[in-house]
Design an enzyme around this catalytic site. Structure first.
Site, short mmCIF file in Angstrom:
data_model
loop_
_atom_site.label_atom_id
_atom_site.label_comp_id
_atom_site.label_asym_id
_atom_site.label_seq_id
_atom_site.Cartn_x
_atom_site.Cartn_y
_atom_site.Cartn_z
N ARG A 1 64.10 20.89 -0.44
CA ARG A 1 63.76 22.30 -0.24
C ARG A 1 62.42 22.51 0.45
O ARG A 1 62.21 23.55 1.08
CB ARG A 1 63.82 23.04 -1.58
CG ARG A 1 65.24 23.21 -2.08
CD ARG A 1 65.32 23.87 -3.43
NE ARG A 1 66.72 24.07 -3.82
CZ ARG A 1 67.13 24.26 -5.07
NH1 ARG A 1 66.24 24.29 -6.05
NH2 ARG A 1 68.40 24.43 -5.34
N ASP B 1 62.35 25.42 -8.63
CA ASP B 1 63.45 26.21 -8.09
C ASP B 1 62.98 27.49 -7.42
O ASP B 1 63.71 28.10 -6.63
CB ASP B 1 64.46 26.55 -9.19
CG ASP B 1 65.28 25.35 -9.61
OD1 ASP B 1 65.37 24.38 -8.83
OD2 ASP B 1 65.85 25.38 -10.72
N ARG C 1 69.85 28.07 -3.22
CA ARG C 1 68.50 28.62 -3.22
C ARG C 1 67.94 28.74 -1.81
O ARG C 1 67.28 29.73 -1.48
CB ARG C 1 67.58 27.76 -4.07
CG ARG C 1 67.94 27.72 -5.54
CD ARG C 1 67.07 28.62 -6.36
NE ARG C 1 67.32 28.51 -7.78
CZ ARG C 1 66.66 29.18 -8.71
NH1 ARG C 1 65.71 30.02 -8.36
NH2 ARG C 1 66.93 29.05 -9.98
N LYS D 1 66.23 18.17 -4.91
CA LYS D 1 67.17 19.14 -5.48
C LYS D 1 68.48 19.03 -4.72
O LYS D 1 68.81 17.97 -4.18
CB LYS D 1 66.57 20.56 -5.40
CG LYS D 1 65.36 20.75 -6.31
CD LYS D 1 65.80 20.78 -7.76
CE LYS D 1 64.68 21.12 -8.71
NZ LYS D 1 65.17 21.31 -10.09
#
Length: 196
Positions: free
Chosen positions: A108, A77, A150, A104
């Protein structure tokens, strides 16, 4: 600040921008993996003092950072935030062993490679890594946040460091976990707003 999760973005911003910041209410025993960001930044050269007794971090920002290899297997993360930090670190930074970051809320590795490249970063992606060289960032008027909180927050950090204006699409994704993000960044001096 109520948890280390929220603190990661504030710590990253405070480290990369000039000035001193004190973050209070920090529990470094929190099981959230994001707290490892503090140790990684210290290893990169950041001036962060941990005051465990008073549960606070004292950060003197704008210090030179050094690129390094980071095994992010247990902290996927943090990949978006680490990618932005890497643009400000001398040499190159490899964030590796993090293929699961591709599954995710979005991929990412791809979202950060794409977004940072649009902002002028020299970045390369592999199946399970990102390689980022120190780069001067410029604004980009159409960054895709992929509706991922994020990715959006990391690209907003990049926008704080860039020359010119940046616009991130899908920014409302921050409301999932950190609806106070814009307000917090503004408290650090960011020229940032959420548009509907």
């Amino acid at each position: 600040v109520s948890c280390v999760y929220e603190t990661a973005y504030l710590v990253a911003a405070a480290v990369m921008l000039p000035g001193s910041v004190v973050l209070s209410g920090i529990d470094m025993t929190d099981p959230q993996g994001d707290k490892r960001l503090v140790a990684i930044l210290q290893e990169m050269g950041a001036d962060i003092v941990i005051d465990a007794e008073q549960q606070r971090l004292i950060i003197h920002g704008g210090r030179p950072l050094r690129g390094r290899d980071i095994d992010a297997n247990d902290i996927p993360d943090l990949l978006p935030t680490l990618a932005v930090i890497a643009t400000q670190a001398s040499g190159k930074t490899r964030i590796a062993n993090v293929g699961h970051a591709r599954i995710k809320e979005t991929d990412r590795i791809h979202s950060m490679a794409e977004g940072l490249a649009h902002m002028g970063a020299k970045v390369a992606q592999g199946k399970d890594y990102l390689m980022i060289h120190q780069s001067e960032l410029h604004g980009a008027l159409k960054l895709n946040g992929y509706d991922d909180h994020r990715t959006v927050m990391a690209l907003a950090l990049a926008g704080m460091l860039a020359t010119g204006e940046s616009v991130i699409e899908g920014a409302e994704a921050i409301n999932k976990t950190f609806p106070q993000f814009v307000e917090m960044m503004r408290s650090l001096g960011a020229d940032m707003e959420m548009k509907k």
